[in-house]
Scaffold this motif. Structure first.
Motif: not given
Length: 177
Positions: A21-40
């Protein structure tokens, strides 16, 4: 009813799957931050390469004012130095214009970029300078992002889903004699 109450109590005490449950809640946030950092990082890398290409081409123009390159030659020089930009020759648009150093230096606030929605592109301002003139060179390149739906992607895209990078340089046309 007692069975239902017993099931709910057992469910509340069971700690299995808490990590999922913790993974399901936190993983999308990490994924969005990773995508934004890569695109930047990709935007910044392309911007550095475009700035470098414009600076290198302007240096050649500045030192060779007796025979300035035409629009296509300058565009080719910039594109050869910008390895990170795909289809540079079709996505890059240049402006070169002179300014009076004793007057108000003005130029269009919006750069002239490639507009994929138009069939025929209007001509850019391209005026190789005369001796001792202050010359501005502005390059605008458009490209498609890696992750167009990432947070940074939706913030800086145009209506065609592309990013625009702008590099600007200036020089004084040296005397030829």
């Amino acid at each position: 009813m007692t069975r239902l109450r017993a099931f709910i109590n057992r469910f509340k005490r069971d700690e299995g799957g808490v990590a999922a449950v913790d993974f399901a809640v936190v993983m999308p946030l990490y994924f969005v931050v990773f995508l934004a950092a890569f695109e930047t990082a990709m935007v910044m890398t392309r911007q550095v390469f475009l700035d470098r290409g414009v600076d290198m081409a302007v240096r050649v123009v500045r030192l060779n004012t007796s025979n300035p390159p035409d629009y296509d030659q300058l565009k080719t020089m910039i594109c050869q130095a910008t390895a990170m930009i795909e289809n540079c020759d079709t996505a890059l648009k240049l402006e070169m214009f002179s300014q009076d150093p004793r007057g108000t230096m003005t130029f269009k606030s919006r750069p002239d970029c490639v507009n994929r929605g138009l069939e025929v592109q209007p001509a850019s301002i391209y005026q190789p300078g005369l001796q001792n003139q202050i010359m501005f060179v502005r390059a605008c390149v458009k490209y498609e992002p890696f992750f167009p739906t990432a947070m940074i992607g939706t913030a800086i895209q145009d209506v065609y889903g592309e990013y625009a990078l702008v590099a600007m340089s200036m020089y004084v046309a040296e005397p030829n004699g």
